[in-house]
Write a protein that holds these residues in place. Structure first.
Motif: not given
Length: 526
Positions: A484-488
């Protein structure tokens, strides 16, 4: 037998370390016909003011001995205090042994707490442990049906009024007795804590928590809850040591949130601003100037910042004060403020401005206490701080110097965010914060969503988290939170490590080409 409602004061014993208000009390006693017994410095102060006083040694026929360690610990004194006037046997024994009754005892104790706080050595601390004083206080408090015990100069005015009305009342003596036992309990607690510290026992077998009420609050977290603010005598810079320059009285929630903000801002050496809402940072930044730090911190979450608490780690300057004043803010707390900054904020009548004089030391120890049903939990303060050379790079790519600086910054912020905590940061500013969620992946997603909202509010066409780093207060139990952090848009990650699925999380980072470091230290904050 029913205790007398009013007791005239015919004889008073005065032995005080703090001489504040002493002469006013003594003059009132003499004016209403009381004989004053006293010792040492108290007797000398009274005589120098021309007030008639009788030495305790003359009254008892026994001299002060052992360098003054023994002067009131004699039957003529304690018998005069403890003897019950309503029991014929007590009255008879007092007459037989020529023990005169004492109707009022004014004692405050050797300044043990202040001596310890001054950094004095063990010998000085021990010499400032009062023995006779607590014995007098406890004796008078036990016999409060007949004796008034006065332990604080703040009580003198009410006692003087009572003397003018014929004597102390039973209700007054009962309240004074309760205050007296609270004082000796706190005094003993301080001594016990000092001895534990001498032995290196941070969490001793018996822990005593004592505090002094600074003020009653309108209510607690909610209007139906009662609340008060107590100080613990530690003098750690913060709300308890602050001078309130302006604004309404602080509420329970104001105090709690201000403490959270000020502890967080003290983590940083550069000019820093922390904005807190409901005890969680919603914006944190360091910059070359306070004004820029404020702008960057506010940009992270301008919606939550409305009605929040602002903390600064430098003397508040006029430019930053003017910018902060454009937003509704409950409290501003800083070590100091320039005169121009004070004048700017003075236009905001309800805004509370607190000046502490110093910053708390993030590395300082101490104990944090929290009540639970049937007891309380105690732990040392989270003084952990990670430095770059303590980090372990676990991915194929190592962080760049700029990423590393932001990772350290983000992890320091995460220490002050409620778990599960996720903090996105870029250029020494938070750009997304997720706090207090039951799932770490939810914190990561919420922080990213709030970052996108903040970008829209600022007219920026991409999420603030794009190109950021991300900090997690504890390990990622699954790869989904990291994903989720990578997607952000995060390009580097800092987390404690230690999950049984660390290999899966590292593999996900490597697939995305991002850098990740382990700290080996977590920062849960419940």
């Amino acid at each position: 037998m029913t205790p007398p409602k009013t007791v005239p004061v015919r004889r008073a014993l005065i032995s005080v370390s703090d001489k504040t208000g002493l002469l006013d009390l003594a003059r009132a006693l003499v004016a209403h016909g009381a004989e004053i017994l006293s010792t040492g410095g108290s007797a000398r102060t009274l005589r120098e003011a021309g007030i008639a006083v009788r030495d305790v040694s003359e009254h008892t026929g026994f001299p002060e001995i052992l360098d003054g360690r023994v002067k009131t610990l004699v039957p003529q004194v304690h018998g005069g205090i403890l003897g019950r006037r309503d029991l014929p046997a007590h009255v008879r024994q007092m007459e037989e042994h020529q023990i005169a009754p004492i109707d009022l005892v004014a004692v405050n104790l050797y300044p043990f707490e202040a001596t310890v706080a001054s950094g004095a050595g063990a010998e000085d601390c021990i010499e400032n442990i009062d023995i006779g004083g607590p014995a007098l206080i406890r004796a008078a408090a036990k016999n409060h049906a007949h004796v008034a015990i006065v332990t604080d100069p703040a009580q003198y005015a009410d006692v003087i009024t009572a003397l003018e009305n014929g004597g102390t009342t039973l209700d007054q003596r009962t309240k004074l007795a309760g205050a007296a036992y609270a004082r000796t309990a706190a005094y003993d607690a301080a001594i016990a804590a000092w001895f534990a510290g001498q032995e290196g026992e941070i969490l001793p077998p018996r822990m005593i928590v004592a505090g002094e009420k600074r003020e009653s609050l309108r209510y607690g977290e909610n209007p139906h809850q009662k609340a008060a603010f107590y100080t613990d005598g530690s003098n750690r810079p913060g709300v308890a040591t602050a001078r309130q320059i302006q604004g309404k009285s602080l509420s329970y929630n104001n105090i709690n949130d201000t403490d959270a903000a000020f502890e967080a801002v003290a983590e940083f050496d550069e000019p820093a601003v922390v904005i807190v809402k409901h005890a969680n940072p919603c914006g944190v930044a360091t910059a070359a100037t306070q004004a820029q730090a404020w702008d960057n911190a506010l940009r992270c979450d301008p919606v939550s910042a409305f009605g929040g608490i602002v903390a600064l780690n430098r003397t508040l300057e006029a430019e930053a004060a003017a910018r902060i004043a454009t937003l509704f803010t409950e409290v501003i707390v800083a070590p100091d403020a320039t005169e121009e900054a004070r004048q700017i904020l003075a236009r905001k009548k309800n805004l509370r401005l607190l000046l502490t004089g110093a910053l708390p030391d993030p590395a300082q120890g101490g104990v944090v206490v929290r009540s639970v049903a049937g007891g309380f939990l105690a732990q040392t303060r989270d003084s952990g701080r990670i430095m770059p050379d303590a980090l372990k790079v676990v991915t194929k790519r190592a962080p760049t110097p700029a990423e590393m600086a932001d990772l350290i910054f983000a992890f320091r912020v995460a220490k002050h965010v409620k778990s599960n905590a996720i903090v996105y940061a870029k250029d020494q500013s938070t750009v997304g914060i997720g706090a207090g969620q039951m799932s770490r992946v939810d914190s990561a997603r919420i922080a990213a969503t709030k970052s996108a909202d903040a970008a829209n509010a600022a007219g920026i066409d991409h999420p603030l988290t794009q190109g950021s780093v991300v900090a997690s207060d504890a390990f990622f139990p699954f790869a989904d939170g990291l994903e989720a952090a990578i997607a952000a848009g995060a390009t580097a990650v800092i987390q404690p490590g230690g999950s049984i699925r660390d290999d899966e999380v590292i593999a996900a980072a490597d697939r995305a080409g991002i850098a990740m470091v382990f700290t080996g230290m977590r920062h849960f904050r419940h």
